[in-house]
Write an enzyme that holds these catalytic residues in place. Sequence first.
Site, PDB file in Angstrom:
ATOM      1  N   HIS A 264       0.851  -1.182   0.000  1.00  0.00           N
ATOM      2  CA  HIS A 264       0.000   0.000   0.000  1.00  0.00           C
ATOM      3  C   HIS A 264       0.886   1.230   0.000  1.00  0.00           C
ATOM      4  O   HIS A 264       1.944   1.236   0.637  1.00  0.00           O
ATOM      5  CB  HIS A 264      -0.918  -0.005   1.240  1.00  0.00           C
ATOM      6  CG  HIS A 264      -2.064   0.947   1.138  1.00  0.00           C
ATOM      7  ND1 HIS A 264      -1.933   2.299   1.381  1.00  0.00           N
ATOM      8  CD2 HIS A 264      -3.372   0.743   0.807  1.00  0.00           C
ATOM      9  CE1 HIS A 264      -3.110   2.874   1.211  1.00  0.00           C
ATOM     10  NE2 HIS A 264      -3.990   1.976   0.858  1.00  0.00           N
ATOM     11  N   ASP A 315      -8.142  -4.772   0.071  1.00  0.00           N
ATOM     12  CA  ASP A 315      -8.677  -5.575  -1.025  1.00  0.00           C
ATOM     13  C   ASP A 315      -8.474  -7.066  -0.809  1.00  0.00           C
ATOM     14  O   ASP A 315      -9.263  -7.882  -1.283  1.00  0.00           O
ATOM     15  CB  ASP A 315      -8.028  -5.167  -2.353  1.00  0.00           C
ATOM     16  CG  ASP A 315      -8.247  -3.708  -2.668  1.00  0.00           C
ATOM     17  OD1 ASP A 315      -9.408  -3.303  -2.755  1.00  0.00           O
ATOM     18  OD2 ASP A 315      -7.260  -2.972  -2.810  1.00  0.00           O
TER      19      ASP A 315
END
EC number: 2.3.3.16
Length: 378
Positions: A264, A315
């Site tokens: 991320h 996700d």
Amino acid sequence: MSDELKKGLEGVLVAESELSYIDGDAGELIYRGYSIDDLARDASYEEVLYLLWHGHLPNSEELAEFTEAMSAERELHDDVLDLVRSLAEADENPMAALRTAVSSLSAHDPDAEADPQDREANLRKGRRITAKIPTIIAAFTRIRDGEEPVEPREDLTHAENFLYMLNGEEPDEVLAETFDMALVLHVDHGLNASTFSSMVISSTLADLHSAIPGGIGALSGSLHGGANQDVMEALLELDESGKEPVEWAKDKLEAGERVPGFGHRVYNVKDPRARILSDKSKALGEAAGSLKWFEYSTSIEDWMKDEKGLAPNVDFYSASTYYQMGIPVDIFTPIFAMSRVGGWIAHVLEQYDDNRLIRPRGRYIGSTDEEFVPVEER
């Protein structure tokens, strides 16, 4: 003026916001002072929307008024529903269909001609857009699958109503609670690509019906909202391969491919939203009598952490959570938009309140001394 190049604007401060705070080292996410853990556990999506849009958690009377006002806006005009039908019958990509349908909502919005900086008009437009997006997604999915749309109901929560319109029956308490929690977890996350896209558009004093489709377009990419679909498709590939999860992950990386759902731009540790959703994924698996998807995910997570130093993002676990709820894989990203629209609207409201046109510079690296030659001499 600095000439330092920051590709992707990484680390560049471009705005101040009171909406969400992220500590990437501690794995912490806060909405207007409240921990995501507390909000995911105890607050509804409607409460969090009110918090983001109005600056405080609502009392019972405020929440009831807000919920009633938004639920009354769920129905689509016949023209919009006809457009959704034509897109579904043409087998349009779900995110493209959502982007197009949301853009068309302005044609029937009574505040469409209001000043873009009229806050009260924007709150009304925001309620309408947020209320209608679930109806668009559910209608598109059902029509595409050969079924007729289910009309929205005003007596159900935002989460319950979507699942009802999608499946034609009221969801049980566990599914409704899990889905509502997922909406809360996804509603805002700082100046991510889709939020920033909406802000850039609104900074020109374009209206919400321009800014929100822009956010949808940005969210559709596989490096942003589209990653949740990629994760589930990867897990399905693993399941069909017959390999052990770690073996499968090793083979992917050795082949020069990536394992989606890891890493991320902001978090250096496990995404707090992934931590919360991993528990929900496990609970859904236990309820269904199979922990297959949860065990696949945790095996890959442990190996990626030990071998590559990478932690999962939201996700990675939203994918298996949605899949176990019976939601079609290709509408995972539209569902992300269904939640994140609340954050887009909140950031656009902030942008309008203290607006300055967003206009960065690019460093020119081309030639500056070319000699022009008339076309007949080239």
